[in-house]
Design an enzyme around this catalytic site. Sequence first.
Site, PDB file in Angstrom:
ATOM      1  N   GLY A   1      -4.691 -26.489   0.258  1.00 22.80           N
ATOM      2  CA  GLY A   1      -4.952 -25.248  -0.474  1.00 22.80           C
ATOM      3  C   GLY A   1      -3.782 -24.863  -1.372  1.00 22.80           C
TER       4      GLY A   1
ATOM      5  CB  CYS B   1     -10.815 -22.203  -0.529  1.00 17.43           C
ATOM      6  SG  CYS B   1      -9.080 -21.734  -0.413  1.00 17.43           S
TER       7      CYS B   1
ATOM      8  CG  HIS C   1      -8.914 -23.553   4.165  1.00 16.15           C
ATOM      9  ND1 HIS C   1      -7.932 -24.490   4.014  1.00 16.15           N
ATOM     10  CD2 HIS C   1      -8.780 -22.676   3.127  1.00 16.15           C
ATOM     11  CE1 HIS C   1      -7.217 -24.206   2.924  1.00 16.15           C
ATOM     12  NE2 HIS C   1      -7.716 -23.124   2.362  1.00 16.15           N
TER      13      HIS C   1
ATOM     14  NE  ARG D   1       4.771 -30.567 -16.053  1.00 17.07           N
ATOM     15  CZ  ARG D   1       4.038 -30.460 -14.951  1.00 17.07           C
ATOM     16  NH1 ARG D   1       4.016 -31.429 -14.085  1.00 17.07           N
ATOM     17  NH2 ARG D   1       3.329 -29.359 -14.716  1.00 17.07           N
ATOM     18  CB  SER D   2      -0.930 -33.891 -16.900  1.00 17.98           C
ATOM     19  OG  SER D   2      -0.207 -33.313 -15.847  1.00 17.98           O
TER      20      SER D   2
ATOM     21  CD  GLN E   1      -6.058 -19.823   3.990  1.00 20.94           C
ATOM     22  OE1 GLN E   1      -6.109 -18.629   4.281  1.00 20.94           O
ATOM     23  NE2 GLN E   1      -5.868 -20.224   2.750  1.00 20.94           N
TER      24      GLN E   1
ATOM     25  CE  LYS F   1      -5.865 -14.631  -4.525  1.00 23.65           C
ATOM     26  NZ  LYS F   1      -5.189 -15.945  -4.542  1.00 23.65           N
TER      27      LYS F   1
END
Length: 331
Positions: free
Chosen positions: A160, A129, A238, A40-41, A156, A209
């Site tokens: 993000g 992050c 963040h 697509r890109s 956040q 995470k």
Amino acid sequence: MKSHAVAVVGATGLVGRKMIQVLEERKFPVSSIRLLASRRSAGRELPFAGAEHRVEELTPSSFKGVEIALFSAGAAVSKEFAPHAVRSGTLVIDNSSAFRMDAGVPLVVPEVNRQDIFTHHGIIANPNCSTIQMVVALKPLHDRWKVRRIVVATYQSVTGAGKKGLTQLEQEVAGCTTGEKKFPHAIAFNILPQVDVFLDDGYTREEHKMVNETRKIMGDNDILVNATCVRVPVWGGHSESVNVEFERPCTLPEVREALRCFPGVVLQDDPQQCIYPMPVHAWEKDPVFVGRLRMDPTVPSGITMWVVADNLRKGAATNAVQIAEEWIKGR
Ligand code: 3JN
């Protein structure tokens, strides 16, 4: 200095474009750059080092002749294409969660565990992050007083969640409520106590995470982490309120000094002058900003701090490029 053939996978996304920008800004020794994305890109053009570069469709053969590939196209793309890159002899630095907790894959924040870079078998993982900025602030404190337990709440940025998160906020601020929704509720003039999906224990995947990645990067499975991850209508970076309990007694001046001396940390702590880290100031900068330092009077040895960083830079692109720089230096 030798230059390197570099590829960026997910080149048109917010993090991919930031990776291209950071490679250029830091004068990373690039001999050729290949910009890869979905069909697509493909065909779009993106600037790098004064020239336009056509985005190519990512295929299994995209990595021929590529020495270093920075991946940021999501975990599914990494799982499918990173093995092809490794078979081509390419070093993969992967910004997704696909391999972060795999035993043979180092999970690296150079200020914290640079040495782990050199244990890789073709893939080095870039942490989440929210974890990156927290462990940079924790490392000098852990080395001196040994962290026992962390209670963290994040604030956040919508960035993000990628371009769609940013677009939802911008459309809602402009009064449009009918556009495509990235978040399950309105984000303008609101906060959402949810980042990523909920798991069976009531915590989100983002919160898990932070627990697991912190232990792996710090090399200490005894560190206890309790995280609450929150989305806020902000785009500079963040922010995190981090409460830390130590094994050994500390004083505030010592903590301040340890943070001040640590590479990658900028102390912004003069509350009487209203000086403390904020996402509007962290935006487009690389350090992790720390302030609001105070003792925690509820435990024998502990502190609370406020930690802010640009999640697209230190939280993603800059950390990935730093890993590549350190790998080149130490090889
Ligand atoms: O929402 C944020 O602020 C950070 C999001 C990170 C993210 C979003 C979707 C998929 C990740 C990540 O880096 O952990 C992933 C993923 O790779 O699982």
